[in-house]
Design a protein around this motif. Sequence first.
Motif, PDB file in Angstrom:
ATOM      1  N   ARG A  40       1.010  -1.658  -0.186  1.00  0.00           N
ATOM      2  CA  ARG A  40      -0.421   0.061  -0.009  1.00  0.00           C
ATOM      3  C   ARG A  40       1.135   1.096   0.575  1.00  0.00           C
ATOM      4  NH1 ARG A  40      -1.178  -1.604   5.685  1.00  0.00           N
ATOM      5  NH2 ARG A  40      -0.013  -0.431   6.981  1.00  0.00           N
ATOM      6  N   LEU A  42       3.490   1.607  -1.799  1.00  0.00           N
ATOM      7  CA  LEU A  42       3.026   1.773  -3.489  1.00  0.00           C
ATOM      8  C   LEU A  42       2.407   3.000  -4.129  1.00  0.00           C
ATOM      9  CD1 LEU A  42       5.027   1.739  -5.952  1.00  0.00           C
ATOM     10  CD2 LEU A  42       3.831  -0.406  -6.623  1.00  0.00           C
ATOM     11  N   TYR A  43       1.302   2.267  -3.900  1.00  0.00           N
ATOM     12  CA  TYR A  43       0.103   3.163  -3.975  1.00  0.00           C
ATOM     13  C   TYR A  43      -0.499   4.538  -3.230  1.00  0.00           C
ATOM     14  CZ  TYR A  43      -1.579  -1.863  -5.659  1.00  0.00           C
ATOM     15  OH  TYR A  43      -1.865  -2.400  -5.959  1.00  0.00           O
ATOM     16  N   VAL A  46       2.171   6.605  -4.952  1.00  0.00           N
ATOM     17  CA  VAL A  46       1.957   7.155  -6.814  1.00  0.00           C
ATOM     18  C   VAL A  46      -0.051   7.732  -6.570  1.00  0.00           C
ATOM     19  CG1 VAL A  46       0.236   6.484  -8.254  1.00  0.00           C
ATOM     20  CG2 VAL A  46       1.987   4.939  -7.831  1.00  0.00           C
ATOM     21  N   THR A  47      -0.293   8.091  -5.047  1.00  0.00           N
ATOM     22  CA  THR A  47      -1.769   9.368  -4.675  1.00  0.00           C
ATOM     23  C   THR A  47      -0.789  10.169  -4.400  1.00  0.00           C
ATOM     24  OG1 THR A  47      -3.039   7.032  -4.364  1.00  0.00           O
ATOM     25  CG2 THR A  47      -3.431   9.061  -3.641  1.00  0.00           C
ATOM     26  N   PRO A  84       4.867   2.627 -10.449  1.00  0.00           N
ATOM     27  CA  PRO A  84       3.816   0.990 -10.554  1.00  0.00           C
ATOM     28  C   PRO A  84       5.261   0.828 -11.719  1.00  0.00           C
ATOM     29  CG  PRO A  84       2.278   2.973 -11.047  1.00  0.00           C
ATOM     30  CD  PRO A  84       2.917   4.017 -11.000  1.00  0.00           C
TER      31      PRO A  84
END
Length: 125
Positions: A40, A42-43, A46-47, A84
């Motif tokens: 999470r 990584l997400y 990115v966010t 990603p």
Amino acid sequence: GSMKLIVVLLGLLLALLGLAGLATPAPLIQSVSRVWSVPRGLYLAVTLRLFFGAALLGIAPESRFPVALQVIGILSLISALVLPLIGLRRMQELLRWWTSRSDRFIRLWAILALLFGLFLIYACL
């Protein structure tokens, strides 16, 4: 407006993280490792980059440094798209490398975070 407030708050957060890393690098390293080393993370990375890039592009025209904020905003969006592709394993390797550096190295990055945060605040106020 609200976009200006968001960028100022992001600048304040970066400056405070920079001060924390300058004062005590070890707790900052532990926190960074805990958050960014899991899927999470990584997400989240990115966010945050998407949000940060969009905020900078939104505020750039009315800032003191419109071109600089546009360039940084675009770079942030590009990094959000590239992360990603890099993947979690590579991100974990980079994180391990970064967290294994000396306190002096971490403090240098902390100074950069502090200065960048202050720059964002100055650019928007």
